[in-house]
Design a protein around this motif. Structure first.
Motif, mmCIF file in Angstrom:
data_model
loop_
_atom_site.group_PDB
_atom_site.id
_atom_site.type_symbol
_atom_site.label_atom_id
_atom_site.label_comp_id
_atom_site.label_asym_id
_atom_site.label_seq_id
_atom_site.Cartn_x
_atom_site.Cartn_y
_atom_site.Cartn_z
ATOM 1 N N PHE A 36 0.837 -1.195 0.000
ATOM 2 C CA PHE A 36 0.000 0.000 0.000
ATOM 3 C C PHE A 36 0.870 1.241 0.000
ATOM 4 C CE2 PHE A 36 0.730 -1.290 4.360
ATOM 5 C CZ PHE A 36 1.030 -0.106 5.026
ATOM 6 N N ASN A 37 0.267 2.358 -0.393
ATOM 7 C CA ASN A 37 0.999 3.625 -0.387
ATOM 8 C C ASN A 37 0.138 4.822 -0.004
ATOM 9 O OD1 ASN A 37 -0.529 3.992 -2.716
ATOM 10 N ND2 ASN A 37 1.184 3.592 -4.103
ATOM 11 N N THR A 38 -1.112 4.585 0.383
ATOM 12 C CA THR A 38 -1.988 5.683 0.775
ATOM 13 C C THR A 38 -2.903 5.230 1.909
ATOM 14 O OG1 THR A 38 -2.019 6.490 -1.508
ATOM 15 C CG2 THR A 38 -3.682 7.380 -0.028
ATOM 16 N N ILE A 39 -2.981 6.050 2.959
ATOM 17 C CA ILE A 39 -3.909 5.810 4.064
ATOM 18 C C ILE A 39 -4.811 7.034 4.173
ATOM 19 C CG2 ILE A 39 -4.138 5.417 6.557
ATOM 20 C CD1 ILE A 39 -1.277 4.234 6.460
ATOM 21 N N VAL A 40 -6.107 6.811 4.321
ATOM 22 C CA VAL A 40 -7.053 7.911 4.456
ATOM 23 C C VAL A 40 -7.816 7.752 5.759
ATOM 24 C CG1 VAL A 40 -8.994 9.154 3.424
ATOM 25 C CG2 VAL A 40 -7.303 8.040 1.953
ATOM 26 N N LEU A 41 -7.780 8.786 6.599
ATOM 27 C CA LEU A 41 -8.509 8.780 7.866
ATOM 28 C C LEU A 41 -9.602 9.843 7.831
ATOM 29 C CD1 LEU A 41 -5.594 8.576 10.477
ATOM 30 C CD2 LEU A 41 -7.022 6.708 9.640
ATOM 31 N N THR A 42 -10.824 9.473 8.196
ATOM 32 C CA THR A 42 -11.904 10.439 8.353
ATOM 33 C C THR A 42 -12.162 10.571 9.844
ATOM 34 O OG1 THR A 42 -12.874 9.749 6.252
ATOM 35 C CG2 THR A 42 -14.253 11.058 7.722
ATOM 36 N N GLU A 43 -11.836 11.731 10.373
ATOM 37 C CA GLU A 43 -11.789 11.959 11.813
ATOM 38 C C GLU A 43 -13.000 12.762 12.281
ATOM 39 O OE1 GLU A 43 -9.076 14.685 14.802
ATOM 40 O OE2 GLU A 43 -8.527 14.429 12.689
ATOM 41 N N TYR A 44 -13.451 12.453 13.461
ATOM 42 C CA TYR A 44 -14.572 13.168 14.066
ATOM 43 C C TYR A 44 -14.106 14.529 14.609
ATOM 44 C CZ TYR A 44 -18.104 14.321 17.618
ATOM 45 O OH TYR A 44 -19.035 14.965 18.407
ATOM 46 N N LYS A 45 -14.572 15.570 13.986
ATOM 47 C CA LYS A 45 -14.434 16.954 14.485
ATOM 48 C C LYS A 45 -13.016 17.404 14.837
ATOM 49 C CE LYS A 45 -19.162 17.708 16.018
ATOM 50 N NZ LYS A 45 -20.045 18.135 17.122
ATOM 51 N N GLN A 46 -12.015 16.980 14.093
ATOM 52 C CA GLN A 46 -10.658 17.523 14.224
ATOM 53 C C GLN A 46 -10.145 17.502 15.664
ATOM 54 O OE1 GLN A 46 -10.093 21.228 11.939
ATOM 55 N NE2 GLN A 46 -12.127 20.883 11.059
ATOM 56 N N LYS A 47 -10.288 16.364 16.313
ATOM 57 C CA LYS A 47 -9.853 16.257 17.707
ATOM 58 C C LYS A 47 -8.371 15.928 17.849
ATOM 59 C CE LYS A 47 -14.085 16.665 19.437
ATOM 60 N NZ LYS A 47 -14.491 17.726 20.386
ATOM 61 N N ALA A 48 -7.760 15.410 16.801
ATOM 62 C CA ALA A 48 -6.350 15.010 16.889
ATOM 63 C C ALA A 48 -5.451 16.237 16.931
ATOM 64 C CB ALA A 48 -5.970 14.134 15.716
ATOM 65 N N VAL A 49 -4.503 16.227 17.833
ATOM 66 C CA VAL A 49 -3.449 17.237 17.881
ATOM 67 C C VAL A 49 -2.228 16.741 17.119
ATOM 68 C CG1 VAL A 49 -1.932 18.560 19.422
ATOM 69 C CG2 VAL A 49 -4.307 18.077 20.100
ATOM 70 N N GLN A 50 -2.031 15.437 17.172
ATOM 71 C CA GLN A 50 -0.934 14.795 16.446
ATOM 72 C C GLN A 50 -1.394 13.422 15.987
ATOM 73 O OE1 GLN A 50 2.566 14.005 18.815
ATOM 74 N NE2 GLN A 50 3.861 13.550 17.052
ATOM 75 N N LEU A 51 -0.903 12.995 14.833
ATOM 76 C CA LEU A 51 -1.155 11.639 14.351
ATOM 77 C C LEU A 51 0.173 10.959 14.053
ATOM 78 C CD1 LEU A 51 -4.174 11.867 11.862
ATOM 79 C CD2 LEU A 51 -4.121 10.698 14.064
ATOM 80 N N ILE A 52 0.300 9.705 14.489
ATOM 81 C CA ILE A 52 1.499 8.911 14.251
ATOM 82 C C ILE A 52 1.064 7.584 13.631
ATOM 83 C CG2 ILE A 52 3.515 7.801 15.293
ATOM 84 C CD1 ILE A 52 3.184 9.792 17.641
ATOM 85 N N VAL A 53 1.752 7.164 12.571
ATOM 86 C CA VAL A 53 1.449 5.897 11.916
ATOM 87 C C VAL A 53 2.671 4.989 12.009
ATOM 88 C CG1 VAL A 53 0.775 4.746 9.779
ATOM 89 C CG2 VAL A 53 -0.148 7.017 10.313
ATOM 90 N N ASN A 54 2.458 3.788 12.543
ATOM 91 C CA ASN A 54 3.495 2.756 12.587
ATOM 92 C C ASN A 54 2.986 1.519 11.873
ATOM 93 O OD1 ASN A 54 3.848 4.454 15.217
ATOM 94 N ND2 ASN A 54 5.816 3.456 14.941
ATOM 95 N N ILE A 55 3.901 0.733 11.314
ATOM 96 C CA ILE A 55 3.519 -0.502 10.639
ATOM 97 C C ILE A 55 4.356 -1.667 11.165
ATOM 98 C CG2 ILE A 55 2.804 0.705 8.548
ATOM 99 C CD1 ILE A 55 5.395 -0.218 7.225
ATOM 100 N N SER A 56 3.826 -2.873 11.001
ATOM 101 C CA SER A 56 4.511 -4.056 11.516
ATOM 102 C C SER A 56 4.029 -5.290 10.767
ATOM 103 C CB SER A 56 4.232 -4.220 13.015
ATOM 104 O OG SER A 56 4.777 -5.432 13.512
ATOM 105 N N ASP A 57 4.858 -6.322 10.753
ATOM 106 C CA ASP A 57 4.452 -7.612 10.215
ATOM 107 C C ASP A 57 4.055 -8.590 11.324
ATOM 108 O OD1 ASP A 57 4.840 -6.940 7.556
ATOM 109 O OD2 ASP A 57 6.945 -7.535 7.582
ATOM 110 N N ASN A 58 4.450 -8.265 12.581
ATOM 111 C CA ASN A 58 4.253 -9.237 13.655
ATOM 112 C C ASN A 58 3.683 -8.641 14.941
ATOM 113 O OD1 ASN A 58 6.430 -7.770 14.635
ATOM 114 N ND2 ASN A 58 7.925 -9.387 14.250
ATOM 115 N N GLN A 59 3.379 -7.359 14.957
ATOM 116 C CA GLN A 59 2.863 -6.641 16.126
ATOM 117 C C GLN A 59 3.869 -6.580 17.279
ATOM 118 O OE1 GLN A 59 -1.462 -6.192 16.943
ATOM 119 N NE2 GLN A 59 -1.528 -8.368 16.421
#
Length: 571
Positions: free
Chosen positions: A227-250
């Protein structure tokens, strides 16, 4: 059909960096907006071609052009068949065919990965023909294939197609989401995040309704996915910061994105997150210190295929501004050996810079964005306070996406090995890579500016030094071209670089991709010396990724840098 052309143009500009992708701006990638067939090759197997109509019109994005079948004697009916090549195996769930005047009596769709073994995915018999064009919307469910074959048996003469469109699916749809932090408010459950319903959501909850809370969710894609694109639809702009991590094994997680928002609000916010071509099973979204009560309507994950190069799609991000303290190079021009580092994200470097990489390299200099030489060491970028992580040697690239962190790349260990081998020389490094790019986009005159910027910056550097090598690491975006067009494109690129840099015999060295990538492509890399004079290659033996399936980790970058240096030193 106007909407289709507009969408194609918007996707082209988005993929080529012409549209801002800053989180918080509307830019949602809908499944219906990613036409995987755009610009791809079509072969007519049966049915011939009438007059000035042509097969490539089927995927040109132009609603006014078409292909029509032809047979001498204008029979009442004929069988027509064509094959679309997506270039590589792609995931999709929908095909849209715009047909000329309802000539088809029946349509079948077959899928294949090798153009030999076929599986039928769709068939339909039409009860009426007519004189108006017909748009056939084929909902296929989640499919995966490289080749798509369309057959219209016993079609009314002369069957024709304006456009064949293939749309990529949302890889997250219906997949499992786990709430790690933030709780759940009432019936706003985690499953709502991937249910495809924009009216349902998950919301965080904590007793006492605190002003802020930290929220974290993990999406399980079910298996490793590209994949190369993630889209988030957020409720009322509550996020101050967003962090994305990925893993194959958690267990082993790799951060691929972070952004701090400068505003909150009362309207919902759509955040489009472009990432390099990544492979992972798990995606973790963290919103630390979010306003209460943070929530998500939808999380979507796409593998959005880049369209053909747009002649107006410049990838030049900046041509100046950035630089550290300038240094005076005292070496004679002949003893100041310059090396150009270009390619895609593995040349940019996505591995984190570690403590052992921080000291300045003796007798080595980095060409910065002010056309000056500075110490060859990692650092921050002056005038770019938004990037707080230490950057590697590609941080002054004039073409890299401004949202990307340029971590450790091969230039660091390469410079160390070259300077240690010869105490009489000084080394100058010009790094101008950009992630997610194809070899077509690196061609001279492609309209992206990738080639032109590499030449411009190298010519500036050559005012005080002598070019001694071109180091190339690219191919993740072109793995399907191993046995077709890649080598001829590489020959053209190298020839143009040598001519425009007035260095006709300068060594050219390319590297293999990760061992988990295309075996055919990695094998092809070993044949480069057969096609390009004074060219060499380095092996991927003992290299591993940072956990995303696409990018070399720090130890592998150091190993590859040493191997690149060995090839240069052996000449």
């Amino acid at each position: 059909m106007v909407r289709k052309v507009v969408l194609a143009a918007l996707i082209a500009m988005l993929c080529l960096g012409m549209l801002p992708l800053a989180p918080g701006l509307s830019g949602k990638v809908q499944a219906a907006g990613i036409n995987l067939a755009l610009g791809k090759s079509v072969t007519i197997n049966q049915g011939g071609t009438l007059g000035s109509t042509f097969a490539s019109a089927i995927t040109d994005g132009d609603a006014a052009t078409m292909w029509r079948s032809y047979e001498a004697g204008t029979p009442a009916t004929l069988t027509a068949q064509l094959t679309l090549d997506l270039g590589s195996v792609q995931s999709f769930n929908k095909i849209v065919l715009t047909e000329y005047k309802q000539k088809a009596v029946q349509l079948t769709v077959d899928l294949s990965n090798d153009n030999t073994q076929w599986t039928q995915a769709y068939t339909n018999t039409f009860t009426a023909t007519g004189t108006t064009n017909r748009v056939i919307d084929m909902q296929l469910g989640n499919q995966s294939a490289r080749y798509i074959r369309i057959t219209a048996p016993i079609a009314v003469y002369a069957f024709g197609i304006y456009e064949l469109e293939v749309y990529g699916g949302n890889l997250a749809l219906g997949q499992t989401v786990t709430i790690n932090e933030g709780g759940t408010f009432s019936s706003n459950v985690a499953a709502n995040i991937t249910d495809g319903d924009s009216a349902t959501m998950w919301r965080a909850y904590a007793e006492g309704t605190p002003a802020t809370l930290s929220a974290q969710v993990t999406l399980d894609l079910g298996s490793q996915q590209l994949f190369n694109t993630i889209v988030l639809t957020e409720y009322k702009q509550k996020a101050v910061q967003l962090i994305v991590n990925i893993s194959d094994n958690q267990v082993d997680w790799n951060q691929v994105y972070t952004h701090t928002f400068t505003n909150t609000g009362t309207t919902n916010r759509e955040t489009t997150i472009p990432v390099d071509n990544l492979t992972a099973r798990y995606i973790r979204i963290t919103a630390p210190n979010a306003l209460y009560a943070f929530g998500l309507y939808e999380m979507e994950v796409y593998n959005a295929v880049s369209p053909p190069s747009n002649p107006n799609g410049s990838m030049i991000v900046h041509t100046g501004l950035y630089g550290g303290a300038a240094q005076t190079v005292t070496a004679a021009k002949a003893d100041f050996h310059l090396y150009l580092f270009i390619g895609q994200s593995n040349m940019s470097g996505r591995a984190p810079v570690e403590s052992q990489d921080l000291p300045a390299i003796s007798r080595a200099y980095l060409f910065n964005g002010l056309n000056q030489w500075e110490e060859a060491k990692p650092g921050l970028v002056t005038n770019r306070p938004s990037l707080t992580a230490t950057q590697g040697f590609n941080r002054y690239s004039s073409v890299e996406d401004s949202t990307k962190v340029n971590g450790l790349n091969v230039a660091s260990s390469f410079a160390k090995a070259i300077t240690l081998s010869n105490p009489q020389i000084t080394v100058g490094l010009i790094s101008n890579a950009r992630g997610g790019t194809s070899i077509a986009e690196w061609q001279k005159g492609a309209g992206t500016g990738l080639y032109e910027e590499a030449v411009r910056r190298t010519k500036e550097a050559m005012k005080t030094g002598t070019l001694k090598g071109i180091i190339w690491h690219q191919g993740e975006s072109d793995q399907s071209k191993a046995n077709t067009t890649y080598m001829s494109s590489l020959q053209q690129l190298v020839g143009d670089l040598r001519a425009d840099l007035s260095s006709p015999t300068v060594p050219f060295v390319a590297g293999q991709l990760l061992p988990t990538k295309s075996a055919d492509f990695n094998q092809m890399i070993t044949t480069i010396p057969q096609f390009i004079a004074n060219s060499y290659w380095v092996a991927n033996t003992d290299t591993v990724s940072i956990g995303d399936g696409s990018h070399f980790n720090a130890a592998s970058q150091r190993l590859l840098g040493q191997r690149y240096a060995e090839e240069i030193l052996n000449q």
